[in-house]
Write a protein that holds these residues in place. Sequence first.
Motif, PDB file in Angstrom:
ATOM      1  N   ARG A   8       5.818   9.815 -10.826  1.00 33.72           N
ATOM      2  CA  ARG A   8       6.007  10.055  -9.392  1.00 33.72           C
ATOM      3  C   ARG A   8       5.006   9.203  -8.627  1.00 33.72           C
ATOM      4  NH1 ARG A   8       3.586  13.641  -5.766  1.00 33.72           N
ATOM      5  NH2 ARG A   8       2.380  14.558  -7.496  1.00 33.72           N
ATOM      6  N   LEU A   9       5.512   8.427  -7.688  1.00 34.08           N
ATOM      7  CA  LEU A   9       4.655   7.556  -6.881  1.00 34.08           C
ATOM      8  C   LEU A   9       3.987   8.378  -5.792  1.00 34.08           C
ATOM      9  CD1 LEU A   9       3.685   4.670  -6.287  1.00 34.08           C
ATOM     10  CD2 LEU A   9       5.744   4.345  -4.900  1.00 34.08           C
ATOM     11  N   LYS A  10       2.660   8.435  -5.844  1.00 33.31           N
ATOM     12  CA  LYS A  10       1.910   9.264  -4.893  1.00 33.31           C
ATOM     13  C   LYS A  10       1.460   8.503  -3.662  1.00 33.31           C
ATOM     14  CE  LYS A  10      -1.076  12.240  -5.973  1.00 33.31           C
ATOM     15  NZ  LYS A  10      -2.365  12.835  -6.428  1.00 33.31           N
ATOM     16  N   SER A  11       1.039   7.246  -3.829  1.00 29.70           N
ATOM     17  CA  SER A  11       0.526   6.491  -2.678  1.00 29.70           C
ATOM     18  C   SER A  11       0.580   5.001  -2.952  1.00 29.70           C
ATOM     19  CB  SER A  11      -0.917   6.905  -2.357  1.00 29.70           C
ATOM     20  OG  SER A  11      -1.795   6.533  -3.412  1.00 29.70           O
ATOM     21  N   VAL A  12       0.687   4.230  -1.861  1.00 32.25           N
ATOM     22  CA  VAL A  12       0.617   2.771  -1.922  1.00 32.25           C
ATOM     23  C   VAL A  12      -0.231   2.320  -0.744  1.00 32.25           C
ATOM     24  CG1 VAL A  12       1.862   0.589  -1.894  1.00 32.25           C
ATOM     25  CG2 VAL A  12       2.924   2.605  -2.948  1.00 32.25           C
ATOM     26  N   THR A  13      -1.277   1.546  -1.031  1.00 34.76           N
ATOM     27  CA  THR A  13      -2.187   1.079   0.014  1.00 34.76           C
ATOM     28  C   THR A  13      -2.290  -0.440  -0.030  1.00 34.76           C
ATOM     29  OG1 THR A  13      -3.504   3.110  -0.213  1.00 34.76           O
ATOM     30  CG2 THR A  13      -4.505   1.265   0.991  1.00 34.76           C
ATOM     31  N   PRO A  14      -1.870  -1.135   1.032  1.00 34.42           N
ATOM     32  CA  PRO A  14      -2.038  -2.596   1.082  1.00 34.42           C
ATOM     33  C   PRO A  14      -3.450  -2.961   1.523  1.00 34.42           C
ATOM     34  CG  PRO A  14      -0.811  -1.844   2.999  1.00 34.42           C
ATOM     35  CD  PRO A  14      -1.124  -0.617   2.186  1.00 34.42           C
ATOM     36  N   PHE A  38      -7.163 -12.128   1.630  1.00 31.53           N
ATOM     37  CA  PHE A  38      -6.886 -13.554   1.860  1.00 31.53           C
ATOM     38  C   PHE A  38      -6.482 -13.705   3.320  1.00 31.53           C
ATOM     39  CE2 PHE A  38      -6.373 -12.921  -2.678  1.00 31.53           C
ATOM     40  CZ  PHE A  38      -7.151 -13.950  -3.180  1.00 31.53           C
ATOM     41  N   LEU A  39      -7.483 -13.701   4.164  1.00 34.02           N
ATOM     42  CA  LEU A  39      -7.281 -13.664   5.612  1.00 34.02           C
ATOM     43  C   LEU A  39      -6.419 -14.817   6.099  1.00 34.02           C
ATOM     44  CD1 LEU A  39      -8.114 -12.244   8.267  1.00 34.02           C
ATOM     45  CD2 LEU A  39     -10.107 -13.773   8.331  1.00 34.02           C
ATOM     46  N   TRP A  40      -5.495 -14.494   7.014  1.00 28.28           N
ATOM     47  CA  TRP A  40      -4.606 -15.465   7.671  1.00 28.28           C
ATOM     48  C   TRP A  40      -3.693 -16.203   6.688  1.00 28.28           C
ATOM     49  CZ3 TRP A  40      -9.677 -16.900  10.288  1.00 28.28           C
ATOM     50  CH2 TRP A  40      -9.907 -16.055  11.388  1.00 28.28           C
ATOM     51  N   SER A  41      -3.393 -15.548   5.575  1.00 26.23           N
ATOM     52  CA  SER A  41      -2.448 -16.104   4.606  1.00 26.23           C
ATOM     53  C   SER A  41      -1.309 -15.107   4.428  1.00 26.23           C
ATOM     54  CB  SER A  41      -3.129 -16.345   3.257  1.00 26.23           C
ATOM     55  OG  SER A  41      -3.258 -15.118   2.551  1.00 26.23           O
ATOM     56  N   ALA A  42      -0.349 -15.454   3.586  1.00 22.04           N
ATOM     57  CA  ALA A  42       0.768 -14.552   3.299  1.00 22.04           C
ATOM     58  C   ALA A  42       0.554 -13.770   2.014  1.00 22.04           C
ATOM     59  CB  ALA A  42       2.072 -15.344   3.223  1.00 22.04           C
ATOM     60  N   HIS A  43      -0.677 -13.726   1.515  1.00 26.12           N
ATOM     61  CA  HIS A  43      -0.994 -12.990   0.287  1.00 26.12           C
ATOM     62  C   HIS A  43      -1.564 -11.626   0.639  1.00 26.12           C
ATOM     63  CE1 HIS A  43      -0.247 -16.513  -2.149  1.00 26.12           C
ATOM     64  NE2 HIS A  43      -1.072 -17.218  -1.405  1.00 26.12           N
ATOM     65  N   VAL A  44      -1.095 -10.602  -0.064  1.00 21.67           N
ATOM     66  CA  VAL A  44      -1.595  -9.246   0.176  1.00 21.67           C
ATOM     67  C   VAL A  44      -1.749  -8.525  -1.156  1.00 21.67           C
ATOM     68  CG1 VAL A  44       0.724  -8.293   0.503  1.00 21.67           C
ATOM     69  CG2 VAL A  44      -1.251  -7.125   1.522  1.00 21.67           C
ATOM     70  N   GLU A  45      -2.805  -7.746  -1.255  1.00 28.69           N
ATOM     71  CA  GLU A  45      -3.048  -6.910  -2.424  1.00 28.69           C
ATOM     72  C   GLU A  45      -2.488  -5.520  -2.172  1.00 28.69           C
ATOM     73  OE1 GLU A  45      -5.024  -8.102  -5.071  1.00 28.69           O
ATOM     74  OE2 GLU A  45      -5.453 -10.016  -4.097  1.00 28.69           O
ATOM     75  N   ALA A  46      -2.315  -4.734  -3.228  1.00 27.70           N
ATOM     76  CA  ALA A  46      -1.911  -3.347  -3.055  1.00 27.70           C
ATOM     77  C   ALA A  46      -2.411  -2.504  -4.233  1.00 27.70           C
ATOM     78  CB  ALA A  46      -0.390  -3.220  -2.940  1.00 27.70           C
ATOM     79  N   VAL A  47      -2.718  -1.261  -3.936  1.00 25.62           N
ATOM     80  CA  VAL A  47      -3.091  -0.298  -4.968  1.00 25.62           C
ATOM     81  C   VAL A  47      -2.095   0.858  -4.892  1.00 25.62           C
ATOM     82  CG1 VAL A  47      -4.838   1.314  -5.807  1.00 25.62           C
ATOM     83  CG2 VAL A  47      -5.525  -0.911  -4.886  1.00 25.62           C
ATOM     84  N   ALA A  48      -1.446   1.148  -6.015  1.00 24.88           N
ATOM     85  CA  ALA A  48      -0.467   2.242  -6.087  1.00 24.88           C
ATOM     86  C   ALA A  48      -0.933   3.272  -7.109  1.00 24.88           C
ATOM     87  CB  ALA A  48       0.914   1.691  -6.465  1.00 24.88           C
ATOM     88  N   VAL A  49      -0.720   4.533  -6.798  1.00 26.85           N
ATOM     89  CA  VAL A  49      -1.123   5.634  -7.676  1.00 26.85           C
ATOM     90  C   VAL A  49       0.112   6.414  -8.096  1.00 26.85           C
ATOM     91  CG1 VAL A  49      -2.535   7.719  -7.880  1.00 26.85           C
ATOM     92  CG2 VAL A  49      -3.345   5.791  -6.494  1.00 26.85           C
ATOM     93  N   LEU A  50       0.230   6.657  -9.400  1.00 26.15           N
ATOM     94  CA  LEU A  50       1.362   7.413  -9.949  1.00 26.15           C
ATOM     95  C   LEU A  50       0.864   8.525 -10.850  1.00 26.15           C
ATOM     96  CD1 LEU A  50       2.016   4.051 -10.454  1.00 26.15           C
ATOM     97  CD2 LEU A  50       4.317   5.031 -10.420  1.00 26.15           C
ATOM     98  N   GLU A  51       1.662   9.578 -10.951  1.00 26.70           N
ATOM     99  CA  GLU A  51       1.327  10.687 -11.848  1.00 26.70           C
ATOM    100  C   GLU A  51       2.570  11.129 -12.614  1.00 26.70           C
ATOM    101  OE1 GLU A  51      -0.532  13.941  -9.877  1.00 26.70           O
ATOM    102  OE2 GLU A  51      -2.490  12.958  -9.762  1.00 26.70           O
ATOM    103  N   LYS A  52       2.345  11.669 -13.802  1.00 26.89           N
ATOM    104  CA  LYS A  52       3.448  12.224 -14.598  1.00 26.89           C
ATOM    105  C   LYS A  52       3.084  13.670 -14.946  1.00 26.89           C
ATOM    106  CE  LYS A  52       5.883   9.919 -17.730  1.00 26.89           C
ATOM    107  NZ  LYS A  52       6.252   9.232 -18.995  1.00 26.89           N
TER     108      LYS A  52
END
Length: 416
Positions: free
Chosen positions: A392-398, A402-416
């Motif tokens: 189950r996907l609990k959260s996604v945080t972008p 990489f300022l002023w670029s089209a690159h973005v990171e993300a952290v997602a948390v899942l639980e079973k």
Amino acid sequence: MSVRTVAIDSLGAKGDGIATSPDGPLFVPFSLPGETVGVAVNGAVGTLMSIAKASPERQEPPCRHFGPDGVNGTCGGCTLQHAADPLYHMFKRQLVIDALASKGIQTEVAPLIPAAPGERRRVVLTARRTEKALLLGYNQMSSHHLVHIEECPIASPGIVGRLDAIRRIALALASNAEPFRITVLEVESGLDLSVDGVAKLDNPRRRRAVEAVLALRGISRLSVGGEVIVEPIKPIVRFGTVPVTPPPGSFTQATRKAEAAMAELVLDALGKAKRVADLFSGSGTFALRIAARARVHAVESDEKALKALDAAARSTQGLKPVTVERRDLFRRPLMTSELKPFDALVFDPPRAGAEAQMAELARSSVKTVVAVSCNPLTLARDLALLIAGGYRLKSVTPIDQFLWSAHVEAVAVLEK
């Protein structure tokens, strides 16, 4: 090539404005939604010539090297300096939302954790010797033309303030007019320089490079092709409170702020987990922080990075046990049976994601999974596999680093 006036409807995934034309989408760099612009059309790309109607969210770019009117050419390091923060932040968050939606994942995505000017501790510069000077900067967008820079608003003051020193060292290394790359990492003791692409060093050039480094202050280490040429002061970065000497040119998160934000999300998600697997661990960005509270098994294919992690763990008191394993997780993922001892797992793969590993993880009984990604598209694919396996996907945080670029990171948390 024809010249026409077009209306910009949206921003594309690479940060270009998109207009609708009789021949399909027209991509116009340096334009924004809601603008009416004059463009020179060449296939599916329009070169911005004039702005008849500007967006209220257009801002003055902070760097003179940016955009079609850059003084010394269009630096390819940034693509969105002309977008005001509200539009820019919405664009980055939407990249993650759209990627998840492409795999049928509908979930709330947290607000973007933003980046700010002057935060980049790691940049990759290109150098080239000419008859008159040593050029140092970034390649022009979609070109091999090198744009010489005198400033860089994304880079830390510690890097910008040493550009002249980097040029002196690059000049000592250059043997011809061929360009070469310099990875610059700001460490506690100054700058760690890792050079690739220069001709094999002869003794005179090696000696000149060593002399240049020793004559300058603030250069911690110089490496060429992975070989340490001179190391006046051991380069140190800290993952949490643990000091680490990274291998020359090795992967390090581009900003301290983004790394800290990712680490906080990871640690919060792990909670009271007692045994954690850290896959694609690198030199220990997360593993060494996790080890302050839980046993960690770190898995990484890069032998030098893994040795740096292991050495740091062994020389730091107060950590829980840390074990390391060199393993190519693309070719040989941890099998479901091997995942049984872990109650939590973190993975931070390259841009290709971790599809083979997800197939095994989806069948496992690992309770908590934290995904860290630099590519929303492969993140969405990997999350879809886990969700299909019962997570189950609990959260996604972008997260922006990489300022002023089209690159973005993300952290997602899942639980079973």
